[in-house]
Scaffold this motif. Structure first.
Motif, PDB file in Angstrom:
ATOM      1  N   GLY A   1      18.544 -72.508 -23.004  1.00  0.00           N
ATOM      2  CA  GLY A   1      19.014 -73.429 -24.029  1.00  0.00           C
ATOM      3  C   GLY A   1      20.013 -74.454 -23.531  1.00  0.00           C
ATOM      4  O   GLY A   1      21.069 -74.664 -24.135  1.00  0.00           O
TER       5      GLY A   1
ATOM      6  N   LEU B   1      10.599 -83.000 -22.543  1.00  0.00           N
ATOM      7  CA  LEU B   1      10.886 -81.572 -22.539  1.00  0.00           C
ATOM      8  C   LEU B   1      11.238 -81.059 -21.149  1.00  0.00           C
ATOM      9  O   LEU B   1      11.979 -80.084 -21.018  1.00  0.00           O
TER      10      LEU B   1
ATOM     11  N   GLN C   1      14.596 -81.251 -32.752  1.00  0.00           N
ATOM     12  CA  GLN C   1      14.131 -80.144 -31.926  1.00  0.00           C
ATOM     13  C   GLN C   1      15.049 -79.951 -30.719  1.00  0.00           C
ATOM     14  O   GLN C   1      15.319 -78.819 -30.313  1.00  0.00           O
ATOM     15  N   ALA C   2      15.532 -81.055 -30.155  1.00  0.00           N
ATOM     16  CA  ALA C   2      16.439 -80.969 -29.011  1.00  0.00           C
ATOM     17  C   ALA C   2      17.744 -80.284 -29.411  1.00  0.00           C
ATOM     18  O   ALA C   2      18.243 -79.420 -28.682  1.00  0.00           O
TER      19      ALA C   2
ATOM     20  N   ILE D   1       9.982 -83.876 -27.244  1.00  0.00           N
ATOM     21  CA  ILE D   1      10.461 -83.318 -28.505  1.00  0.00           C
ATOM     22  C   ILE D   1      11.339 -84.356 -29.190  1.00  0.00           C
ATOM     23  O   ILE D   1      11.841 -85.274 -28.540  1.00  0.00           O
TER      24      ILE D   1
ATOM     25  N   PHE E   1      14.843 -79.859 -20.129  1.00  0.00           N
ATOM     26  CA  PHE E   1      15.479 -78.722 -20.795  1.00  0.00           C
ATOM     27  C   PHE E   1      15.116 -77.408 -20.123  1.00  0.00           C
ATOM     28  O   PHE E   1      13.944 -77.140 -19.854  1.00  0.00           O
ATOM     29  N   ASP E   2      16.129 -76.608 -19.894  1.00  0.00           N
ATOM     30  CA  ASP E   2      15.939 -75.220 -19.479  1.00  0.00           C
ATOM     31  C   ASP E   2      15.764 -74.451 -20.787  1.00  0.00           C
ATOM     32  O   ASP E   2      16.743 -74.074 -21.430  1.00  0.00           O
ATOM     33  N   THR E   3      14.530 -74.279 -21.207  1.00  0.00           N
ATOM     34  CA  THR E   3      14.253 -73.697 -22.520  1.00  0.00           C
ATOM     35  C   THR E   3      14.628 -72.218 -22.596  1.00  0.00           C
ATOM     36  O   THR E   3      14.914 -71.719 -23.677  1.00  0.00           O
TER      37      THR E   3
ATOM     38  N   LEU F   1      17.076 -76.630 -29.747  1.00  0.00           N
ATOM     39  CA  LEU F   1      16.908 -76.020 -28.429  1.00  0.00           C
ATOM     40  C   LEU F   1      18.250 -75.802 -27.737  1.00  0.00           C
ATOM     41  O   LEU F   1      18.470 -74.784 -27.091  1.00  0.00           O
TER      42      LEU F   1
END
Length: 135
Positions: free
Chosen positions: A73, A65, A27-28, A23, A68-70, A31
């Motif tokens: 967040g 990506l 976007q980061a 990303i 990241f713990d999407t 997120l």
């Protein structure tokens, strides 16, 4: 006759980068729920602080990506620990390669175990970076 310029390094790097979901800095920030007018400065500061892995693709800073713990967040804690353990000779690209390739301890890439098996990931990484001693 001098050897022709080799493009294999670039192609290997490009293939690796293409294999990683990434990303951009905006976007980061979204997120991570960071509101800023300068997402690039924020992400570069986080990278300098060994908090996040950045890679360069087509001249742009991109972030894998997998770190990241999407759902929550945030950045997985293990990423910062790995970055602090990483020897200076290891580039972010080499680190991303190790993290995204199948590992015998996990039956897949270490990134698939982020947040679930961090101690085992760190133990495997410590073994990987240990200098080879012969004799």
């Amino acid at each position: 006759m001098p050897p022709e310029k080799s493009y294999s390094k670039t192609s290997v790097e490009e293939r690796l980068l293409a294999s990683i979901d990434m990303i951009d800095v905006s976007q980061a920030c979204a997120l991570l729920r960071i509101e800023t007018d300068d997402p690039e400065a924020i992400m570069h500061a986080m990278a300098r602080g060994d908090t996040i892995i950045t890679l360069t693709r087509n001249g742009r800073a991109m972030l894998p990506l997998f770190q990241f713990d999407t759902v929550n967040g945030r950045i997985f804690d293990v990423v910062g620990t790995i970055l602090k353990l990483r020897p200076a000779r290891f580039s972010n690209l080499r680190l991303a390669y190790w993290l995204t390739r199948a590992h015998v301890d996990f039956g897949g890439p270490p990134t698939d175990r982020f947040g679930k098996d961090d101690a085992a990931i760190l133990a495997a990484f410590r073994r990987y970076i240990e200098p080879v001693h012969h004799g």
